[in-house]
Design a protein around this motif. Structure first.
Motif, PDB file in Angstrom:
ATOM      1  N   GLY A  91      -8.950  -7.589   1.729  1.00  0.00           N
ATOM      2  CA  GLY A  91      -8.245  -6.518   2.395  1.00  0.00           C
ATOM      3  C   GLY A  91      -7.804  -5.391   1.486  1.00  0.00           C
ATOM      4  O   GLY A  91      -7.295  -4.370   1.974  1.00  0.00           O
ATOM      5  N   ASN A  92      -7.986  -5.513   0.191  1.00  0.00           N
ATOM      6  CA  ASN A  92      -7.597  -4.461  -0.735  1.00  0.00           C
ATOM      7  C   ASN A  92      -8.677  -3.385  -0.820  1.00  0.00           C
ATOM      8  O   ASN A  92      -9.848  -3.622  -0.497  1.00  0.00           O
ATOM      9  CB  ASN A  92      -7.352  -5.037  -2.133  1.00  0.00           C
ATOM     10  N   LYS A 107       2.533  -3.989  -0.958  1.00  0.00           N
ATOM     11  CA  LYS A 107       3.590  -3.000  -0.769  1.00  0.00           C
ATOM     12  C   LYS A 107       3.037  -1.657  -0.308  1.00  0.00           C
ATOM     13  O   LYS A 107       3.715  -0.921   0.412  1.00  0.00           O
ATOM     14  CB  LYS A 107       4.361  -2.823  -2.076  1.00  0.00           C
ATOM     15  N   SER A 108       1.817  -1.323  -0.756  1.00  0.00           N
ATOM     16  CA  SER A 108       1.229  -0.019  -0.410  1.00  0.00           C
ATOM     17  C   SER A 108       0.440  -0.064   0.889  1.00  0.00           C
ATOM     18  O   SER A 108      -0.247   0.906   1.220  1.00  0.00           O
ATOM     19  CB  SER A 108       0.328   0.467  -1.550  1.00  0.00           C
ATOM     20  N   GLY A 109       0.481  -1.173   1.636  1.00  0.00           N
ATOM     21  CA  GLY A 109      -0.129  -1.224   2.959  1.00  0.00           C
ATOM     22  C   GLY A 109      -1.565  -1.675   2.980  1.00  0.00           C
ATOM     23  O   GLY A 109      -2.376  -1.133   3.741  1.00  0.00           O
ATOM     24  N   LYS A 110      -1.920  -2.682   2.199  1.00  0.00           N
ATOM     25  CA  LYS A 110      -3.289  -3.201   2.206  1.00  0.00           C
ATOM     26  C   LYS A 110      -3.631  -3.827   3.551  1.00  0.00           C
ATOM     27  O   LYS A 110      -2.741  -4.200   4.329  1.00  0.00           O
ATOM     28  CB  LYS A 110      -3.469  -4.232   1.086  1.00  0.00           C
ATOM     29  N   HIS A 111      -4.940  -3.968   3.823  1.00  0.00           N
ATOM     30  CA  HIS A 111      -5.400  -4.612   5.051  1.00  0.00           C
ATOM     31  C   HIS A 111      -5.164  -6.115   4.960  1.00  0.00           C
ATOM     32  O   HIS A 111      -5.116  -6.695   3.865  1.00  0.00           O
ATOM     33  CB  HIS A 111      -6.885  -4.330   5.269  1.00  0.00           C
ATOM     34  N   THR A 112      -5.060  -6.724   6.122  1.00  0.00           N
ATOM     35  CA  THR A 112      -4.892  -8.182   6.180  1.00  0.00           C
ATOM     36  C   THR A 112      -6.203  -8.914   6.422  1.00  0.00           C
ATOM     37  O   THR A 112      -6.225 -10.141   6.404  1.00  0.00           O
ATOM     38  CB  THR A 112      -3.901  -8.540   7.294  1.00  0.00           C
ATOM     39  N   LYS A 157      -0.232  10.615  -8.283  1.00  0.00           N
ATOM     40  CA  LYS A 157       0.080  10.166  -9.637  1.00  0.00           C
ATOM     41  C   LYS A 157       0.623   8.751  -9.653  1.00  0.00           C
ATOM     42  O   LYS A 157       0.330   7.965 -10.554  1.00  0.00           O
ATOM     43  CB  LYS A 157       1.094  11.118 -10.265  1.00  0.00           C
ATOM     44  N   SER A 158       1.409   8.416  -8.655  1.00  0.00           N
ATOM     45  CA  SER A 158       2.004   7.079  -8.617  1.00  0.00           C
ATOM     46  C   SER A 158       1.027   6.002  -8.179  1.00  0.00           C
ATOM     47  O   SER A 158       1.277   4.815  -8.392  1.00  0.00           O
ATOM     48  CB  SER A 158       3.216   7.076  -7.680  1.00  0.00           C
ATOM     49  N   GLY A 159      -0.077   6.378  -7.541  1.00  0.00           N
ATOM     50  CA  GLY A 159      -1.056   5.405  -7.082  1.00  0.00           C
ATOM     51  C   GLY A 159      -1.635   5.796  -5.737  1.00  0.00           C
ATOM     52  O   GLY A 159      -1.724   6.984  -5.396  1.00  0.00           O
ATOM     53  N   LEU A 160      -2.035   4.796  -4.947  1.00  0.00           N
ATOM     54  CA  LEU A 160      -2.620   5.019  -3.634  1.00  0.00           C
ATOM     55  C   LEU A 160      -1.530   4.999  -2.566  1.00  0.00           C
ATOM     56  O   LEU A 160      -0.706   4.072  -2.510  1.00  0.00           O
ATOM     57  CB  LEU A 160      -3.673   3.955  -3.325  1.00  0.00           C
ATOM     58  N   VAL A 161      -1.535   6.012  -1.714  1.00  0.00           N
ATOM     59  CA  VAL A 161      -0.594   6.108  -0.592  1.00  0.00           C
ATOM     60  C   VAL A 161      -1.399   6.028   0.698  1.00  0.00           C
ATOM     61  O   VAL A 161      -2.416   6.721   0.847  1.00  0.00           O
ATOM     62  CB  VAL A 161       0.204   7.424  -0.650  1.00  0.00           C
ATOM     63  N   HIS A 162      -0.980   5.187   1.647  1.00  0.00           N
ATOM     64  CA  HIS A 162      -1.750   4.958   2.868  1.00  0.00           C
ATOM     65  C   HIS A 162      -1.087   5.621   4.065  1.00  0.00           C
ATOM     66  O   HIS A 162       0.128   5.850   4.098  1.00  0.00           O
ATOM     67  CB  HIS A 162      -1.902   3.462   3.126  1.00  0.00           C
TER      68      HIS A 162
END
Length: 717
Positions: free
Chosen positions: A421-422, A442-447, A482-487
């Motif tokens: 799911g990542n 925490k960043s909203g990965k798929h299940t 900059k902080s990473g991936l935002v979903h």
């Protein structure tokens, strides 16, 4: 006296000793007549025997007249096989009836044998005979040269001895005798032929390779496949390929030096030069600048050696055109080229393939497993057609990779979706074998597993972003900051007509399972979504809870959806229900339906024509269609995976070359070249220029769609 005379007369007539006996003329005439009579009788007897033999005829012989005997009858010999079946029929979907096949294979093979013998008169036979003769002559020539040298030494010694002896005998004989001796020696030397001079043999290069395939083949007339055009050079002591390698290294070193000089300001350069005066560089400092250059040169050398080993395949890729297509009834073939495989991916399946938008010979392959009981590590390999034996980049992952996609504007960025799911982004410019950015719980990965990822245009703040779809029913937009991936959740799919009771009697809809999606080429907000239930949803980025339209497309999961690269209304879909369907997104019913008799794993449009597409099925076959030539059947159906337990999983057309690559479940990626019948272009007419471009492709597909709409309009009337 009379008696003696009479006796003498009698002796003269009868005795042979005294005179010749001349017979009288009448007796001679009688004998001639007798001979003539005998000869005529014998001749008549022979004629009677000949006529008797000629008159003997079989009882069933026809009695023909002279005119009938003179009449000529012609017979035509044909190459048709009398045992070939002439009553083969095939079902025609157009006329809904069985129709006989016009073409029948008439070839009959009586005997075939593969041999290794070479004719003496052929070029190869002459070359081998010349080599044998030269090797046999080398030994006697050397021995003769040695003996001639020894003979010369002996002659010189003998002449020296004779001259010394002559001087000892006495000098009184005078110069006349010496001159005569010199003339005699010169005459003997003139009569004897001079010994043959042996050319000095040059010593072979001691730096010898293990295999002949490691030598770089120099082809002055033809350029090597997948390689840049070499610059022409005049006569030099080194070969052109050596000069090209040297020039490439020098140019690369100059570029690196210039980039370093531009990066540093002049004042800083002066300070560092003053500091470094009188100081020697440490081994680490001296090697740090050379490491990238060494790795690049090693890759170039590896490509050159590999192309020499696969030179026959490279020549087929560059120049071979199947001439037998002219004799086929609009049919084509796929020529196998390179096969890409690695030892680390033997137990993994090729889940997705993507071509690099900038480097047309480069493609990425994702490796994972579709079996949920055999989940483990995954691999991301980047191959090039210049080096099929070893990948250019290798990235490993903790979970299996299920999908990937190259960025159009930044060709070094690869978006990847995993089975757990990542999602992640890999940067090919970095030397590390780890991903640059990855999602987290925490960043909203798929299940559920991620089945497809697609890059989109940058947002308002010029941040790169991509979309992903998963079995959990979520379509998510991922933005790199900059902080990473935002979903951001765009749409959440749900199964219509199925609800479950939640706490306190609440009715909850079951989430749908997304399997594939594709974005429109011109309309940014429009995209299509395929589901596990077989439905296709037309969605918009601006509506998160409502669909623009729903297509009852298939009875089983939709495995792939593709918009046509030329016509903005047309898209294609394939499913595990054995069908491939072509749609107009403004009409609810499909325009074309093809049953391929097996589950269809993937489908792809060609980049050079709006009417050509290809599909792979689980029975190991690849199918290539051209709607402009045949709207009902495939132009090519060919087995590409031999073993039944391994199935092809994905297919992609190269954006420039007439090549398709197919991945399968055993971890192999096979490249195949399309024959001329599978990539036909418009023919040139006298006095008219051939029009090419998107407008021509759109008009060509529009014409076919209008033909398919005519029966529906007539039925409505």
């Amino acid at each position: 006296m009379k008696a003696k005379a009479g006796s003498k007369h009698q002796q003269g007539q009868s005795g042979p000793s005294e005179g010749k006996a001349v017979p009288p003329r009448p007796a001679k005439a009688v004998s001639k007549k007798r001979d003539d009579h005998v000869s005529t009788e014998a001749g008549e007897g022979v004629e009677e025997r000949v006529t008797a033999k000629a008159l003997v005829k079989p009882p069933d012989q026809l009695k023909l007249t002279k005119d009938e005997l003179k009449e000529e009858f012609t017979r035509i010999l044909k190459a048709n096989n009398p045992y070939a079946p002439q009553n083969i029929v095939r079902y025609s979907f157009k006329k809904r009836a069985y129709k006989p096949i016009n073409y029948v294979d008439q070839m009959a093979i009586h005997f075939s044998m593969n041999g290794n013998m070479i004719l003496k008169d052929s070029d190869e036979g002459r070359r081998q005979s010349i080599k044998l003769s030269t090797t046999a002559e080398k030994a006697p020539v050397e021995t003769s040269a040695v003996t001639s040298e020894e003979a010369e030494i002996k002659d010189e010694d003998s002449t020296g001895d004779t001259q010394a002896a002559g001087e000892e005998e006495g000098e009184g004989s005078g110069t006349a005798e010496v001159a005569e001796a010199v003339e005699a020696v010169e005459a003997v030397e003139a009569e004897e032929p001079a010994p043959p001079r042996v050319k000095e043999q040059k010593l072979a290069n001691r730096f010898n390779f293990i295999e002949s395939a490691s030598r770089t083949v120099n082809r002055p007339m033809q350029e090597s496949a997948c390689q840049t055009d070499p610059t022409p050079r005049k006569d030099f002591s080194a070969t052109p390929t050596q000069w090209e390698i040297y020039d490439a290294y020098v140019e690369e070193l100059q570029k690196i030096a210039m980039s370093k000089m531009k990066a540093k300001p002049k004042a800083q350069i002066a300070e560092t030069e003053d500091k470094n005066k009188g100081r020697k560089l440490t081994p680490l400092e001296s090697q740090s600048d050379d490491l990238p250059t060494f790795s690049d040169t090693a890759k170039v050398l590896e490509r050159m050696v590999d192309q020499s080993g696969f030179d026959d395949i490279a020549q087929d890729f560059k120049y071979f055109e199947d001439a037998s297509d002219e004799y086929r009834d609009q049919q084509g073939t796929l020529l196998p080229l390179w096969k890409f495989q690695a030892d680390k991916t033997k137990r993994l399946a090729v889940t997705d393939i993507s071509w690099n938008p900038k480097h047309k010979d480069l493609f990425a392959a994702g490796y994972g497993s579709y079996d949920f009981t055999k989940q483990g590590q995954g691999m991301l390999l980047v191959y090039t057609m210049k080096n099929p034996s070893f990948p250019e980049y290798i990235f490993s992952s903790e979970s299996g990779i299920m999908c990937l996609d190259f960025h159009n504007d930044y060709p070094y960025l690869v978006a990847v979706g995993f089975y757990d799911g990542n999602v992640a982004i890999y940067n090919l410019n970095k030397a590390t074998s780890q991903r640059s950015h990855k999602s987290s719980p925490k960043s909203g990965k798929h299940t559920e597993p991620v089945w497809q990822v697609k890059w989109q245009k940058d947002d308002i703040e010029n941040n790169v972003n991509f979309f992903s779809i998963s079995s959990d029913g979520r379509i998510v937009s991922w933005t790199l900051v900059k902080s990473g991936l935002v979903h951001t959740d765009i749409i959440k799919l749900s199964v219509e007509g199925t609800t479950t009771e939640g706490p306190e009697g609440l009715q909850l809809q079951n989430p749908g399972c997304g399997t594939s999606f594709d974005f429109h080429k011109e309309i940014d907000y429009l995209f299509l979504v395929g589901t596990e239930e077989g439905k296709i949803y037309k969605c918009s980025k601006f509506y998160s809870r409502q669909f623009l339209d729903v297509f009852e497309a298939h009875h089983m999961p939709v495995d792939s959806i593709r918009w046509n690269p030329y016509h903005m209304k047309v898209f294609i879909s394939c499913s595990s229900d054995w069908t491939v369907k072509i749609w107009d997104h403004t009409i609810k019913t499909p325009m074309f339906i093809y049953n391929l008799n097996s589950a269809v794993g993937d489908v792809a449009w060609s980049p050079y024509s709006s009417t050509v597409f290809a599909a792979v099925t689980t029975d190991g076959k690849a199918h290539v269609f051209d709607l402009n030539i045949n709207k009902y059947e495939a132009l090519c159906t060919q087995l590409v995976v031999g073993k039944k337990k391994y199935k092809p999983t994905c297919i992609q057309f190269n954006p420039v070359y007439p090549v398709v690559i197919i991945g399968d479940e055993r971890g192999h990626v096979t490249s195949l070249k399309l024959s001329p019948n599978l990539r036909k272009m418009p023919k040139e007419r006298r006095g008219q220029e051939v029009k090419k471009g998107p407008e021509v492709e759109i008009a060509k597909l529009d014409k076919l769609l209008n033909l398919m709409r005519e029966p529906e309009s007539k039925a409505g009337k």
